[in-house]
Write an enzyme that holds these catalytic residues in place. Structure first.
Site, PDB file in Angstrom:
ATOM      1  N   MET A  94      45.570  93.184  26.389  1.00  0.00           N
ATOM      2  CA  MET A  94      44.424  92.317  27.158  1.00  0.00           C
ATOM      3  C   MET A  94      43.131  93.241  26.649  1.00  0.00           C
ATOM      4  O   MET A  94      42.356  92.971  27.891  1.00  0.00           O
ATOM      5  CB  MET A  94      44.472  92.456  29.009  1.00  0.00           C
ATOM      6  CG  MET A  94      45.249  91.110  29.120  1.00  0.00           C
ATOM      7  SD  MET A  94      45.700  89.991  28.837  1.00  0.00           S
ATOM      8  CE  MET A  94      44.280  89.461  29.643  1.00  0.00           C
ATOM      9  N   LEU A  97      40.320  95.765  20.348  1.00  0.00           N
ATOM     10  CA  LEU A  97      40.174  97.051  19.714  1.00  0.00           C
ATOM     11  C   LEU A  97      39.046  96.465  19.120  1.00  0.00           C
ATOM     12  O   LEU A  97      38.383  95.424  18.776  1.00  0.00           O
ATOM     13  CB  LEU A  97      41.183  96.663  18.951  1.00  0.00           C
ATOM     14  CG  LEU A  97      42.901  96.125  19.364  1.00  0.00           C
ATOM     15  CD1 LEU A  97      44.010  96.283  18.427  1.00  0.00           C
ATOM     16  CD2 LEU A  97      42.435  98.082  19.992  1.00  0.00           C
ATOM     17  N   ASN A 111      48.045  89.405  15.971  1.00  0.00           N
ATOM     18  CA  ASN A 111      48.526  88.704  17.848  1.00  0.00           C
ATOM     19  C   ASN A 111      48.513  87.637  17.441  1.00  0.00           C
ATOM     20  O   ASN A 111      48.533  86.498  16.865  1.00  0.00           O
ATOM     21  CB  ASN A 111      46.787  88.688  17.558  1.00  0.00           C
ATOM     22  CG  ASN A 111      46.944  88.440  19.077  1.00  0.00           C
ATOM     23  OD1 ASN A 111      47.782  88.971  20.073  1.00  0.00           O
ATOM     24  ND2 ASN A 111      45.409  87.636  19.846  1.00  0.00           N
ATOM     25  N   HIS A 113      48.284  83.951  20.310  1.00  0.00           N
ATOM     26  CA  HIS A 113      47.319  83.560  21.484  1.00  0.00           C
ATOM     27  C   HIS A 113      48.330  82.218  21.967  1.00  0.00           C
ATOM     28  O   HIS A 113      48.384  81.193  21.126  1.00  0.00           O
ATOM     29  CB  HIS A 113      46.600  83.033  20.815  1.00  0.00           C
ATOM     30  CG  HIS A 113      44.981  82.405  21.245  1.00  0.00           C
ATOM     31  ND1 HIS A 113      44.762  82.900  22.694  1.00  0.00           N
ATOM     32  CD2 HIS A 113      44.856  81.634  21.936  1.00  0.00           C
ATOM     33  CE1 HIS A 113      43.796  82.421  23.057  1.00  0.00           C
ATOM     34  NE2 HIS A 113      44.231  81.767  22.572  1.00  0.00           N
ATOM     35  N   ASP A 149      40.081  85.997  18.759  1.00  0.00           N
ATOM     36  CA  ASP A 149      41.501  85.472  17.982  1.00  0.00           C
ATOM     37  C   ASP A 149      40.728  84.178  16.816  1.00  0.00           C
ATOM     38  O   ASP A 149      40.683  83.330  17.147  1.00  0.00           O
ATOM     39  CB  ASP A 149      41.199  84.094  19.348  1.00  0.00           C
ATOM     40  CG  ASP A 149      42.015  85.034  20.311  1.00  0.00           C
ATOM     41  OD1 ASP A 149      43.329  85.893  20.306  1.00  0.00           O
ATOM     42  OD2 ASP A 149      41.174  84.360  21.780  1.00  0.00           O
ATOM     43  N   GLU A 178      56.321  80.315  21.869  1.00  0.00           N
ATOM     44  CA  GLU A 178      56.126  81.981  20.897  1.00  0.00           C
ATOM     45  C   GLU A 178      57.146  82.795  20.216  1.00  0.00           C
ATOM     46  O   GLU A 178      57.229  83.356  19.339  1.00  0.00           O
ATOM     47  CB  GLU A 178      54.973  82.382  22.348  1.00  0.00           C
ATOM     48  CG  GLU A 178      54.096  81.999  22.355  1.00  0.00           C
ATOM     49  CD  GLU A 178      52.799  83.109  23.657  1.00  0.00           C
ATOM     50  OE1 GLU A 178      53.120  84.078  23.573  1.00  0.00           O
ATOM     51  OE2 GLU A 178      52.059  82.082  24.302  1.00  0.00           O
TER      52      GLU A 178
END
Ligand code: GRF
Length: 193
Positions: A94, A97, A111, A113, A149, A178
């Protein structure tokens, strides 16, 4: 001949909470032909459930205290260097970076999403998807850049939204895909290196 035969990449997984994607990646890493070794789990939250899972699976884990972004990232960069990490997988992490971190790490960061990126970046994805009367949603694995994202898409899977769907049902269905696409995305990503 496969490009990466016999070479397992050293991976660090970053989490903040539940860790169900961590679980799916650990499961994948334990397969005989997997392309990764999960060396480290890092969390900004010492209470993250996923840390218990890391412990149970004898994976080194660190809850890194977050005082400010600079110090937090400095500590993490040290760990990544120490364990010679080849790439990072963010899995429900969460914190955003910084550009500096991405530049200093120099290696890929992936990542996952829970939307069909570039649509619905950011938080409360399912709520916004439903409010917008979307016909489809899904999950995306992408490369991380300093924009939220927004990096190159590696893999995406789509599902249909039905009239009876609500945030809970959508979350459940998407979480399932996912878990399916993150390992697949890693395989695809590594085979294209
Ligand atoms: C997942 O939906 C992931 O896509 C998003 O945060 C959630 C994390 O879930 N970034 P978990 O901690 O992996 O169970």
């Amino acid at each position: 001949m496969e490009k990466l035969t016999g070479i397992k990449k050293k991976v660090a997984i970053f989490i903040s909470g539940r860790g169900s994607n961590l679980k799916s990646l650990v499961k994948y890493s334990k397969k005989k032909n997997s392309k990764i070794n999960i060396i480290l789990v890092i969390s900004n939250n010492s209470k993250a459930k996923g840390l218990k899972y890391a412990k149970k699976n004898k994976i080194k884990y660190y809850a890194v205290y977050y005082k400010n972004l600079y110090n937090f990232e400095k500590k993490i960069l040290k760990l990544l260097k120490k364990f010679k990490i080849d790439f990072i997988c963010l899995a429900g992490f969460m914190k955003i970076l910084s550009k500096n971190f991405i530049k200093k790490f120099k290696k890929p960061i992936l990542n996952i999403h829970p939307s069909l990126l570039p649509k619905f970046k950011g938080l409360e994805t399912h709520k916004r998807v439903l409010k917008n009367n979307e016909k489809y949603s899904g999950a995306t694995v992408h490369l991380v850049t300093s924009k939220l994202d927004s990096g190159k898409i590696i893999l995406q899977k789509k599902i249909k939204i039905f009239k009876f769907d609500n945030e809970k049902t959508l979350e459940k269905k998407i979480l399932k895909i996912e878990h399916e696409i993150y390992p697949k995305a890693i395989i695809k990503f590594l085979s294209n290196l």
